[in-house]
Design an enzyme around this catalytic site. Structure first.
Site, PDB file in Angstrom:
ATOM      1  N   SER A   4     -11.279  20.613  12.381  1.00 34.33           N
ATOM      2  CA  SER A   4     -11.493  21.347  11.134  1.00 34.33           C
ATOM      3  C   SER A   4     -12.924  21.729  10.824  1.00 34.33           C
ATOM      4  O   SER A   4     -13.171  22.449   9.851  1.00 34.33           O
ATOM      5  CB  SER A   4     -10.915  20.550   9.961  1.00 34.33           C
ATOM      6  OG  SER A   4      -9.517  20.496  10.045  1.00 34.33           O
TER       7      SER A   4
ATOM      8  N   LYS B 135     -16.681  20.546   0.410  1.00 33.72           N
ATOM      9  CA  LYS B 135     -15.289  20.837   0.739  1.00 33.72           C
ATOM     10  C   LYS B 135     -14.394  20.039  -0.206  1.00 33.72           C
ATOM     11  O   LYS B 135     -14.648  18.858  -0.452  1.00 33.72           O
ATOM     12  CB  LYS B 135     -14.998  20.463   2.194  1.00 33.72           C
ATOM     13  CG  LYS B 135     -13.566  20.731   2.633  1.00 33.72           C
ATOM     14  CD  LYS B 135     -13.356  20.334   4.087  1.00 33.72           C
ATOM     15  CE  LYS B 135     -11.918  20.539   4.539  1.00 33.72           C
ATOM     16  NZ  LYS B 135     -11.708  20.163   5.959  1.00 33.72           N
TER      17      LYS B 135
ATOM     18  N   SER C  94      -9.507  23.232   8.801  1.00 29.47           N
ATOM     19  CA  SER C  94      -9.238  23.257   7.384  1.00 29.47           C
ATOM     20  C   SER C  94     -10.489  23.494   6.529  1.00 29.47           C
ATOM     21  O   SER C  94     -10.388  23.642   5.312  1.00 29.47           O
ATOM     22  CB  SER C  94      -8.605  21.923   6.966  1.00 29.47           C
ATOM     23  OG  SER C  94      -9.508  20.827   7.160  1.00 29.47           O
TER      24      SER C  94
END
Length: 499
Positions: free
Chosen positions: A176, A74, A152
């Site tokens: 997230s 990520k 996210s």
């Protein structure tokens, strides 16, 4: 290696093929890259490729439980030395900023044997439950491209669900990991505070509310990666007790007779979508069939106050992030999204006493949840208040944007605070994800399990929250649920979205 053969296996399954010599790490990497080339133009999941690094690693003698398995990081907090990191921000993207060292979680991912070939999309500074940054454009849900994969960690979730990789890096400061898992039909575990490292720069990000881990198709991949990454990091705020058995080995011992309290109302006092209620009912019925006891119950917590205290932290974090990037890049305010600027403006105006008062209330939430866990093994809630929204549905309306601009030009943020616009924007986003922040502020482990599909064919997960140190219990229950109702399947069409 054909895509169907590649996509049919989880990460441990691919690692087994590589270890047995049935395929090579280079062949697995080629399959992942081909799949990424085929779908990423539509999904917007991967925003930076690391092909040369991955090709070199595929030829090395790599060891570990996931040796040779293609992997994605990520693009937030999971720094890779020398590789640009933008955190969804235009200033960092345009400056080509790159860290000088790996994050500790990245080092442990690499030690597990994975082969990193790219980084995934995230909203600016991970600040939203959808993944639609101005810097890279939106990431789309593989189950239906007009809907969000959540955030996210939305880029990682979309890549895993679409079969680009079987597992990808993720982190969770307010939901997230769990939110995108719920949106994309994946398993998402948020470890508890200090279970996995956050350093060397962010060992106690948001007072330990944030945790790194992965999004996976299978429970066993999540357990095996937690075995590989968990443990004390020198310099960390706390050292917590390790489990008596490996997380992977614990999956063979299904739990029996759990008492589970079920929260079926939004902590914000808002109505739930019928599909969220259906997801909860599906999960409750399955739990009862497995011999667990489920009843309506909730910790004695003011959900509205908890949401406000979460936002107090969130706004100040945005202020710190914006100021830090401006120092590093020399960028002006126009390099940040309007929403981010507004949150940061409010964060700078909050008095230290307001922040400390909000933070001190976290202790009350921990005690209330601990009291709940004296009567119940786990808390069950919907992960989301409704199905995955459409792309753009949670964007700031134009009238709010027009109202914000003149207020942001004022030297003091008090007029902005009095207007209530920023708080309303935040609440509009939190109303879709009101259940996940509790586990972050209390530092407890939690997971989203994909047991429901909406009438429109979109996944929708259910959340479980455990007491401190409850990662093993969560994983054991998840494996039991997975065996009773196997969940992973690819989106209903291969490369073309449904009409």
């Amino acid at each position: 290696m054909k895509h169907a053969e590649y996509a049919a296996r989880d990460a441990l399954g691919l690692a087994g093929l590589i270890a047995a010599g049935e395929i090579t790490a280079a062949e697995a990497l080629a399959a992942a890259r081909a799949r990424c080339d085929a779908v990423n133009g539509r999904l917007g999941a991967v925003i930076h490729r690391m092909d040369a690094i991955a090709e070199a690693r595929a030829g090395d003698d790599v060891t570990g439980p996931f040796a040779g398995v293609p992997f994605l990081l990520k693009d937030l907090f999971q720094d890779y030395a020398g590789v640009p990191g933008a955190s969804g921000n235009r200033a960092l993207r345009d400056a080509g900023w790159a860290p000088s060292a790996h994050a500790e979680i990245t080092r442990r991912f690499l030690a597990s044997g994975v082969n990193v070939f790219g980084k995934t999309n995230t909203p600016e500074f991970g600040a939203k439950g959808v993944t639609e940054p101005a810097a890279f454009g939106p990431t789309r849900n593989p189950w239906h491209h007009e809907h969000t994969p959540g955030g996210s960690s939305g880029g990682s979730a979309a890549a895993v669900a679409a079969g680009v990789v079987p597992m990808a890096g993720a982190n969770d400061g307010g939901g997230s990991i769990r939110i995108p898992a719920a949106c994309c039909g994946l398993f998402g575990l948020k470890p508890g505070r200090a279970r996995v490292p956050g350093g060397p720069e962010r060992s106690d990000t948001m007072h330990g509310a944030n945790a790194d881990h992965v999004l996976t198709r299978s429970v066993r991949d999540s357990a095996a990666m937690l075995d590989a990454t968990a443990g004390y990091e020198p310099g960390a705020l706390a050292r917590i007790e390790a489990p008596t058995h490996s997380y992977l080995d614990a999956l063979s011992r299904p739990p029996a007779g759990l008492r589970i309290g079920m929260l079926d109302e939004s902590p914000l006092g808002l109505p739930l979508h019928a599909e969220a209620e259906a997801a909860l009912a599906t999960t409750g019925t399955l739990l009862e069939s497995l011999g667990h006891h489920v009843e309506r119950a909730a910790p004695a917590i003011d959900g509205l106050q908890l949401g406000q205290d979460f936002l107090t932290m969130w706004f100040t974090q945005m202020a710190v992030a914006v100021d830090d990037v401006r120092r590093r890049t020399g960028a002006g305010v126009e390099a940040f999204e309007l929403d981010t600027r507004a949150m940061a403006h409010v964060g700078r105006a909050l008095a230290a006493s307001e922040y400390v008062t909000a933070y001190n209330r976290w202790q009350g939430y921990r005690h209330a949840l601990a009291d709940f866990h004296t009567d119940y093994d786990l808390l069950l809630t919907p992960t989301l208040a409704g199905p995955p929204p459409r792309i753009g549905a949670l964007a700031t309306p134009r009238w709010q944007q027009l109202a914000l601009r003149p207020l942001l030009r004022l030297p003091s943020a008090r007029a902005l605070i009095r207007s209530g616009i920023v708080e309303q924007m935040a609440r509009d986003n939190l109303r879709h994800v009101p259940f996940t922040q509790l586990a972050n502020l209390t530092g407890t482990p939690a997971m989203s399990v994909p047991l429901h599909t909406t009438a429109a064919g979109l996944p929708l997960g259910s959340q479980f929250v455990a007491p401190p140190g409850g990662e093993t219990l969560l994983l054991r229950l998840a494996a039991q649920l997975e065996a009773a109702a196997p969940w992973f399947e690819a989106p209903p069409t291969d490369d073309i979205e449904r009409p």
